[in-house]
Design an enzyme around this catalytic site. Structure first.
Site, PDB file in Angstrom:
ATOM      1  CG  HIS A   1     -17.664  -4.198 -51.441  1.00  0.00           C
ATOM      2  ND1 HIS A   1     -18.148  -2.874 -51.044  1.00  0.00           N
ATOM      3  CD2 HIS A   1     -17.142  -4.534 -50.075  1.00  0.00           C
ATOM      4  CE1 HIS A   1     -17.668  -2.508 -49.846  1.00  0.00           C
ATOM      5  NE2 HIS A   1     -16.937  -3.702 -49.393  1.00  0.00           N
TER       6      HIS A   1
ATOM      7  NE  ARG B   1     -19.868  -4.908 -47.099  1.00  0.00           N
ATOM      8  CZ  ARG B   1     -20.028  -3.400 -47.480  1.00  0.00           C
ATOM      9  NH1 ARG B   1     -20.680  -2.983 -48.477  1.00  0.00           N
ATOM     10  NH2 ARG B   1     -19.317  -2.616 -47.070  1.00  0.00           N
TER      11      ARG B   1
ATOM     12  CD  GLU C   1     -20.682   3.309 -53.479  1.00  0.00           C
ATOM     13  OE1 GLU C   1     -21.087   2.253 -53.997  1.00  0.00           O
ATOM     14  OE2 GLU C   1     -20.001   2.950 -52.425  1.00  0.00           O
TER      15      GLU C   1
ATOM     16  CD  GLU D   1     -20.258  -2.719 -53.979  1.00  0.00           C
ATOM     17  OE1 GLU D   1     -19.371  -2.338 -54.749  1.00  0.00           O
ATOM     18  OE2 GLU D   1     -20.466  -2.679 -52.908  1.00  0.00           O
TER      19      GLU D   1
ATOM     20  CG  HIS E   1     -17.323   0.574 -53.988  1.00  0.00           C
ATOM     21  ND1 HIS E   1     -17.224  -0.136 -52.984  1.00  0.00           N
ATOM     22  CD2 HIS E   1     -15.641   1.024 -54.073  1.00  0.00           C
ATOM     23  CE1 HIS E   1     -16.167  -0.347 -52.454  1.00  0.00           C
ATOM     24  NE2 HIS E   1     -15.140   0.533 -53.247  1.00  0.00           N
TER      25      HIS E   1
END
Length: 381
Positions: free
Chosen positions: A112, A170, A316, A115, A242
């Protein structure tokens, strides 16, 4: 390069004349300074690379070249595939050279675009491995038994777009497959063939979670699928990085679907979470997306588990929303340090499960020695 140096030299000579005359030279100084910076940057060595800063696409590519050159005994660079805008996606293969197939740890970053902490972590991860493998017994064992396949930046087109046009972009940058839609990009983490377009994805080409015209429609996704699918029996663990949310996610994003080794995935994830927290006190929650985040399908880590890779996790990274995708650079180092602790905990577990720990190997060795000794005693008697 020749033209840039030649042009710079000419401007250095002309610049004082332009200053003393009434000829307009708006922008010349800025251009000259930028060229000087670029030239200086290209001359830097790997030891000058700043891992506490975010880097553009070309800087990351040059870094990969420097890493490959400086650590040629344990690093090779390979082409994974091409982006829609015809940029070459490369990955680093890291480990001791071997004449026979080795087991693999997969890691990709930057699927993405917005990020930024994700590719920053991949670079940090590579740095830590290479700076310590000669002195760290654990990393040395990893290198002997496994290869790390690291993709520092998968969504190169989208990432570049976040530097030039839209910081919070994104998706990829491929045009819409719908003829009357002027929007660009597909969410690459909804484009894998894992219950594709079932839930948490969209067929609206302007949506941030547009899943594409079909599973694996995107060249970036197809590149991952082709390589990972080819070596899936050798991959011990699939890791995709991520942000944000401070999560360690197991499969699956589809509600009601559970991995056959769910309990073990959770236990290892909890071990990693504790390792993360011990670094800077930051807590990471562990569980499948359908429990700790939201329902969605078509993700890479669900796909990896579906094709038989036993351990598959999505990290994440920081934070919980204070800065979100725009995590300040002063948080790069602590974020990477804690993520490094979590990732290496998982890697160590899967390594020891497959190869046995050093302690177990030592016990086995001494057991063999003792058995031989006792046998000799019996023969003497």
């Amino acid at each position: 390069m020749y033209w840039n140096i030649r042009s710079t030299c000419i401007l250095i000579f002309l610049f004082p004349l332009l200053q003393s005359s009434k000829v307009r030279y708006d922008g010349v100084q800025d251009w000259l300074e930028s060229q000087t910076y670029q030239h200086n940057y290209q001359q830097r060595t790997l030891k000058d690379y700043d891992y506490t800063k975010y880097h553009k696409v070309d800087e990351i590519s040059r870094w990969m070249n420097l890493v490959t050159e400086q650590y040629k005994d344990v690093v090779t660079q390979h082409v994974l595939g091409m982006t829609y805008e015809n940029q070459t996606i490369n990955y680093l293969k890291i480990g001791e050279k071997s004449g026979k197939p080795k087991k693999v740890i997969w890691m990709d970053c930057g699927i993405h675009a917005r990020e930024w902490i994700s590719p920053a972590f991949c670079q940090w991860f590579v740095k830590e491995l290479l700076e310590n493998y000669k002195t760290d017994e654990k990393i040395s064992r990893f290198f002997q038994n496994m290869d790390f396949y690291v993709v520092p930046l998968l969504n190169m087109d989208g990432y570049n777009y976040t530097w030039t046009e839209n910081r919070l972009w994104r998706k990829s940058r491929s045009p819409s497959p719908v003829s009357n839609c002027s929007c660009f990009g597909t969410d690459l983490n909804r484009n894998f063939d894992a219950s594709w377009n079932s839930i948490g994805a969209s067929q609206n080409c302007c949506s941030e979670i547009f899943c594409g015209s079909k599973a694996e429609s995107e060249s970036e996704v197809k590149a991952v699928v082709d390589l990972v699918g080819r070596i899936k029996n050798d991959i011990l663990c699939f890791l995709t990085i991520h942000s944000y949310g401070q999560l360690i996610m197991t499969p699956f994003g589809e509600p009601g679907k559970t991995a056959s080794n769910h309990d073990e995935l959770m236990e290892v994830g909890q071990l990693a979470s504790r390792a993360v927290e011990q670094k800077h006190g930051i807590s990471y929650t562990v569980g499948p997306p359908s429990v700790v985040l939201y329902n969605y399908t078509g993700s890479s880590h669900d796909w990896a588990r579906d094709i038989g890779i036993e351990f598959s996790y999505t990290f994440e990274l920081r934070d919980n929303g204070t800065y979100g995708f725009e995590l300040p650079e002063d948080q790069i180092q602590p974020t990477c340090e804690e993520a490094m602790a979590g990732v290496t905990t998982i890697v160590e577990y899967v390594h020891n499960k497959h190869f046995g720990s050093a302690a177990a190997a030592t016990v086995a060795l001494w057991s063999t020695v003792l058995a031989s000794y006792l046998s000799l005693l019996v023969l003497v008697q």
